[in-house]
Design a protein around this motif. Structure first.
Motif, mmCIF file in Angstrom:
data_model
loop_
_atom_site.group_PDB
_atom_site.id
_atom_site.type_symbol
_atom_site.label_atom_id
_atom_site.label_comp_id
_atom_site.label_asym_id
_atom_site.label_seq_id
_atom_site.Cartn_x
_atom_site.Cartn_y
_atom_site.Cartn_z
ATOM 1 N N ASN A 1 0.772 -1.151 0.114
ATOM 2 C CA ASN A 1 -0.025 0.187 0.199
ATOM 3 C C ASN A 1 0.828 1.188 -0.125
ATOM 4 O OD1 ASN A 1 -2.266 1.435 -0.194
ATOM 5 N ND2 ASN A 1 -2.521 1.388 2.190
ATOM 6 N N SER A 2 1.747 1.393 -1.125
ATOM 7 C CA SER A 2 2.793 2.240 -1.097
ATOM 8 C C SER A 2 3.865 2.395 -0.129
ATOM 9 C CB SER A 2 2.097 3.665 -0.754
ATOM 10 O OG SER A 2 1.169 3.890 -2.211
ATOM 11 N N GLY A 3 5.015 2.334 -0.514
ATOM 12 C CA GLY A 3 6.256 2.645 0.338
ATOM 13 C C GLY A 3 7.417 3.124 -0.570
ATOM 14 N N SER A 4 8.533 3.126 0.040
ATOM 15 C CA SER A 4 10.007 3.599 -0.418
ATOM 16 C C SER A 4 10.985 2.811 0.220
ATOM 17 C CB SER A 4 9.881 5.081 -0.393
ATOM 18 O OG SER A 4 10.179 5.594 0.956
ATOM 19 N N ILE A 5 12.353 2.883 -0.737
ATOM 20 C CA ILE A 5 13.259 2.198 -0.200
ATOM 21 C C ILE A 5 14.507 2.973 -0.384
ATOM 22 C CG2 ILE A 5 15.169 0.314 -0.253
ATOM 23 C CD1 ILE A 5 12.789 -1.580 -0.650
ATOM 24 N N THR A 6 15.299 3.506 0.436
ATOM 25 C CA THR A 6 16.355 4.677 0.073
ATOM 26 C C THR A 6 17.753 3.797 0.519
ATOM 27 O OG1 THR A 6 16.525 5.462 2.327
ATOM 28 C CG2 THR A 6 14.937 6.469 1.003
ATOM 29 N N ASP A 7 18.859 4.137 -0.438
ATOM 30 C CA ASP A 7 19.946 3.553 -0.235
ATOM 31 C C ASP A 7 21.041 4.804 -0.131
ATOM 32 O OD1 ASP A 7 20.531 4.359 -2.818
ATOM 33 O OD2 ASP A 7 20.507 2.156 -3.289
ATOM 34 N N THR A 8 22.484 4.618 -0.289
ATOM 35 C CA THR A 8 23.415 5.806 -0.165
ATOM 36 C C THR A 8 23.293 6.567 -1.382
ATOM 37 O OG1 THR A 8 24.947 4.355 -1.355
ATOM 38 C CG2 THR A 8 24.917 4.355 1.314
ATOM 39 N N LEU A 9 22.498 6.159 -2.257
ATOM 40 C CA LEU A 9 22.513 7.029 -3.656
ATOM 41 C C LEU A 9 20.858 7.298 -4.045
ATOM 42 C CD1 LEU A 9 23.991 7.941 -6.230
ATOM 43 C CD2 LEU A 9 24.078 5.798 -7.244
ATOM 44 N N ASN A 10 20.078 6.290 -4.074
ATOM 45 C CA ASN A 10 18.799 6.408 -4.656
ATOM 46 C C ASN A 10 17.418 6.278 -3.743
ATOM 47 O OD1 ASN A 10 19.864 6.623 -7.436
ATOM 48 N ND2 ASN A 10 20.389 4.248 -7.261
ATOM 49 N N VAL A 11 16.470 7.010 -4.329
ATOM 50 C CA VAL A 11 15.307 6.568 -3.486
ATOM 51 C C VAL A 11 14.383 5.919 -4.361
ATOM 52 C CG1 VAL A 11 13.362 7.671 -2.216
ATOM 53 C CG2 VAL A 11 15.586 8.528 -1.949
ATOM 54 N N LEU A 12 13.776 5.041 -4.139
ATOM 55 C CA LEU A 12 12.885 4.148 -5.026
ATOM 56 C C LEU A 12 11.302 4.080 -4.110
ATOM 57 C CD1 LEU A 12 15.830 2.556 -5.242
ATOM 58 C CD2 LEU A 12 14.552 1.669 -7.259
ATOM 59 N N SER A 13 10.421 4.274 -5.049
ATOM 60 C CA SER A 13 9.017 4.134 -4.575
ATOM 61 C C SER A 13 7.944 3.375 -5.423
ATOM 62 C CB SER A 13 8.421 5.807 -4.156
ATOM 63 O OG SER A 13 8.615 6.494 -5.345
ATOM 64 N N SER A 14 6.998 3.147 -4.645
ATOM 65 C CA SER A 14 5.924 2.242 -5.778
ATOM 66 C C SER A 14 4.883 2.233 -4.561
ATOM 67 C CB SER A 14 6.825 0.870 -6.206
ATOM 68 O OG SER A 14 6.955 0.037 -5.121
ATOM 69 N N ILE A 15 3.574 1.561 -5.573
ATOM 70 C CA ILE A 15 2.530 0.885 -4.566
ATOM 71 C C ILE A 15 3.043 -0.515 -3.870
ATOM 72 C CG2 ILE A 15 0.377 0.049 -4.718
ATOM 73 C CD1 ILE A 15 0.616 3.172 -5.327
ATOM 74 N N TYR A 16 3.427 -1.203 -4.630
ATOM 75 C CA TYR A 16 3.837 -2.586 -4.064
ATOM 76 C C TYR A 16 5.280 -2.758 -3.918
ATOM 77 C CZ TYR A 16 4.825 -7.574 -3.438
ATOM 78 O OH TYR A 16 5.274 -8.840 -2.979
ATOM 79 N N GLY A 17 5.939 -3.284 -2.992
ATOM 80 C CA GLY A 17 7.449 -3.489 -2.948
ATOM 81 C C GLY A 17 7.843 -4.587 -2.289
ATOM 82 N N GLU A 18 9.145 -5.201 -2.753
ATOM 83 C CA GLU A 18 9.780 -6.380 -1.776
ATOM 84 C C GLU A 18 11.101 -6.002 -1.643
ATOM 85 O OE1 GLU A 18 9.359 -9.945 -4.069
ATOM 86 O OE2 GLU A 18 7.261 -9.927 -4.174
ATOM 87 N N TYR A 19 11.595 -6.220 -0.368
ATOM 88 C CA TYR A 19 12.926 -5.942 0.091
ATOM 89 C C TYR A 19 13.661 -7.535 0.546
ATOM 90 C CZ TYR A 19 17.426 -4.674 2.072
ATOM 91 O OH TYR A 19 18.701 -4.552 2.631
#
Length: 554
Positions: free
Chosen positions: A160-178
Motif C-alpha cells: 500500500n505504497s512505500g519507498s526504499i532509500t540507499d546511499t544513492l537512490n530513493v525508490l518508491s512504488s505501490i507494491y515492493g519487496e526487499y
C-alpha cells in the motif's frame, strides 16, 4: 525487594490455580518472573516466544480468554530476534503475540524495524507490521505503513505504497519487496527511481542496493536535464550513470530523437552509442540519419553513423537519399545542422543523382558541397568538375555551381555522339528537378549536334565564347546562345573524324550513376572502370528499414 517477591508469589499462585481449574493458561516468563522456563519448544517444534522483560503481567478472561497481557517495557525474544513494545497480548497456545506502540524488532547487528503495531506468528515467523513502519538494514531504509516481514526467507514486502532509500537512490512504488539476505528489491506499480541526476518512471523494476543496478523489464521513461529516454528492457547502472538498453529504446535530446536495436548511454561522458537499424532525427528539420552503428555526444551536439549510413531529406515531394561510409551530424545552432559525408558519397533522388569522394551539407542555407571527383546526373545529362555545390530549395535541387574544369555532357544517340560544354565554372539551373538551363563562363567551349527531321545527328558544331547559355526542353537541348560569338566550325557527320568527337578529358561515367535508393550503398567504381563492379559488402542497406521510414516511434 520485598514487594517484588510478594508480587512474584501472587502471580505464581494465580497461574497455578488457573492451570488447576482449567480456566486459564500458564505463560513462560523468564525475567523477572521466571515461571515454567523448562518448556522451551512449542507447536510444530518451533522455538517458543520468550518474555525477557515486562513491568506488568496479567490475565483477564473477560477481555480475551486466550491472551496474556503484558504492559510496560515489554521485551520478547524469538529465534535470535528481540522485539520491543509498550504493551502486548501474548497467545502462548498459538505461539503468537500482538504488540502496540513503540514497536521495535532487532535482528542481529544490521536489521532494525520500528512501527506502531505488530502481529507476530512464532510458528511461521511472519511479522505483520503496521503504521509508520521503518526498516533499517545496513545503509538501506524502507518506509511504509504496511509491511509483512517473513523472517524465514528474509523477505519484507509492502502493498500500500512505500519507498526504499540507499546511499544513492530513493525508490518508491505501490507494491515492493526487499530481501534482507541479498539486499535486492522488486518494485511494482507507479515505480519512481529518484537519482540526483535523473528520474526513472516505470511499473516494474528490479533493483540491487549493493551494485546499484536497476533492471528494466517494462515500458519506462528516464528523465534527465539533457533529455528523455524511452525503453522497455535494459539495465541502468545508477552508480556509474551507465545504461544498457535494448528493444529499440528511444532517446530525445532537444530537437533530436534517436533509436536503435540497442543503446549504450554514458551520462557522465554525455555520450550515447547505438547499434542496429539506427535512426537519428532532428524534429526541427525534415532530415534523418540512418546506419547500423552511431554515436551521439550531447555536450557538443555531434553525432555520426557508419555501416550502411545514409541521410534521408524528405521536405519535398520526393525523398533525397545520401550515403557515405561515415556520416556526421553536427549541430550549428538551434535551427541548423552541418552534415558531413566522408568516403564514397552517393546521392539518389528520382530525378537527380550524384557521386563524389565526400560531401558537406549546410541545412541553414540548404547547400550541399560535393568534393573530390563529383558527378551529377539529371535525365540524359551529366555534369562534372573539380568541385560542385548543389543548392536545395523546398526539398528539390534548385541549381548547381560547378567550379574549375566544369564539364557538361548530354547523350545524343546510342553511338559516341554527345553534346558537350566546358569552361572555368558552370551554373546549372533546375526546373522540376531537371536541367532547365546552364551558363558556362570563362573560356567556354561547346560541341553540339544539329539534328535532321528524324531527330538524328547530321552536323557536328564546335564553338567557343567567353560565356555560353544552354537551355533544355524535355531533357533535350533547345537553345544554345554564345556571348561574344567567335567563329564556329560545322562538320557534316559523314566527314567527322573520331578525334573531333570529344574535348580532352571527356568522361561519360554512367557506371557510377546511382539507379535506385538501394544503389547508393554500392561502391562507386573508378572513372573508366567496369559498370559491373561488385557491391561493397560493408555497405549494405539496413534490413527492415523502408526508404520512406524516417519517423521514430517511441
Amino acid at each position: 525487594m520485598v514487594g517484588g517477591v510478594v508480587l512474584g508469589l501472587l502471580v505464581a499462585i494465580f497461574a497455578t490455580r488457573a492451570n488447576n481449574n482449567g480456566k486459564g493458561l500458564v505463560t513462560d516468563v523468564t525475567n523477572p518472573f521466571a515461571i515454567d522456563t523448562s518448556a522451551q519448544m512449542g507447536k510444530g517444534g518451533k522455538e517458543r516466544i520468550f518474555i525477557e522483560n515486562v513491568d506488568l503481567w496479567r490475565y483477564d478472561r473477560e477481555i480475551d480468554s486466550l491472551a496474556q497481557f503484558l504492559v510496560g517495557n515489554v521485551v520478547l525474544r524469538h529465534n535470535n530476534a528481540y522485539m520491543y513494545c509498550d504493551s502486548a497480548k501474548l497467545y502462548q497456545g498459538q505461539n503468537r503475540f500482538e504488540g502496540y506502540r513503540n514497536v521495535r524488532i532487532v535482528q542481529g547487528d544490521s536489521l532494525v524495524i520500528t512501527c506502531n503495531y505488530i502481529d507476530y506468528d512464532g510458528v511461521t515467523m511472519l511479522a505483520r507490521l503496521r503504521e509508520f513502519v521503518v526498516m533499517e538494514h545496513g545503509s538501506n531504509t524502507l518506509y511504509t505503513d504496511s509491511l509483512d516481514y517473513d523472517r524465514v526467507s528474509g523477505l519484507g514486502y509492502y502493498f500500500n505504497s512505500g519507498s526504499i532509500t540507499d546511499t544513492l537512490n530513493v525508490l518508491s512504488s505501490i507494491y515492493g519487496e526487499y530481501d534482507t539476505k541479498t539486499k535486492k528489491a522488486v518494485f511494482q506499480d507507479e515505480v519512481v527511481l529518484d537519482n540526483p541526476n535523473f528520474k526513472l518512471y516505470t511499473d516494474l523494476l528490479n533493483y540491487d542496493t549493493e551494485t546499484k543496478l536497476a533492471d528494466i523489464t517494462s515500458p519506462s521513461r528516464i528523465v534527465g536535464d539533457s533529455g528523455v529516454i524511452y525503453t522497455s528492457r535494459g539495465t541502468y547502472d545508477t552508480e556509474n550513470d551507465l545504461a544498457y538498453l535494448m528493444d529499440r529504446s528511444v532517446m530525445e535530446s532537444g530537437t533530436r530523437r534517436m533509436t536503435g536495436d540497442s543503446l549504450f548511454y554514458d551520462r557522465g561522458a554525455q555520450k550515447v552509442e547505438m547499434y542496429g537499424h539506427i535512426n537519428m532525427k532532428d524534429t526541427a528539420e525534415q532530415v534523418a540519419l540512418f546506419g547500423n552503428y552511431a554515436e551521439y555526444h550531447e555536450d557538443i551536439s555531434y553525432g555520426f553513423a557508419t555501416d550502411s549510413a545514409y541521410v534521408a531529406e524528405y521536405s519535398g515531394e520526393d525523398t533525397l537519399y545520401v550515403h557515405a561510409l561515415k556520416l556526421e551530424l553536427i549541430k550549428i545552432d538551434s535551427i541548423s545542422n552541418l552534415i558531413k559525408g566522408l568516403g564514397n558519397a552517393r546521392l539518389y533522388r528520382d530525378d537527380v543523382q550524384a557521386v563524389a569522394d565526400s560531401i558537406l551539407y549546410y541545412s541553414a542555407d540548404s547547400v550541399m558541397h560535393w568534393i573530390g571527383h563529383p558527378f551529377v546526373w539529371s535525365g540524359k545529362s551529366q555534369v562534372a568538375g573539380d568541385s560542385l555545390s548543389l543548392y536545395i530549395k523546398n526539398g528539390a535541387v534548385d541549381y548547381a555551381h560547378i567550379r574549375e574544369n566544369a564539364y557538361l555532357s548530354s547523350k545524343v544517340d546510342d553511338k559516341q555522339h554527345y553534346d558537350q560544354m566546358r569552361g572555368r565554372e558552370m551554373l546549372a539551373y533546375f526546373s522540376d528537378s531537371k536541367f532547365d538551363s546552364i551558363w558556362t563562363r570563362g573560356n567556354a567551349e561547346v560541341i553540339y549536334y544539329n539534328l535532321n527531321q528524324d531527330s538524328l545527328p547530321s552536323e557536328h558544331v564546335k564553338s567557343q565564347s567567353s560565356a555560353i547559355l544552354m537551355q533544355f526542353e524535355d531533357e533535350e537541348i533547345a537553345l544554345i546562345k554564345l556571348l561574344d560569338r567567335t567563329a564556329a566550325t560545322i562538320t557534316p557527320l559523314l566527314l567527322l573524324d573520331n578525334s573531333q568527337l570529344f574535348y580532352p578529358g571527356f568522361v561519360w561515367f554512367s557506371e557510377g550513376r546511382p539507379t535506385s535508393f538501394l544503389d547508393i550503398f554500392r561502391t562507386t567504381p573508378k572513372t573508366g572502370g567496369s559498370s559491373n563492379q561488385s557491391t561493397n559488402k560493408e555497405a549494405l542497406p539496413p534490413e527492415e528499414v523502408s526508404p520512406s521510414e524516417v519517423d521514430i516511434e517511441p
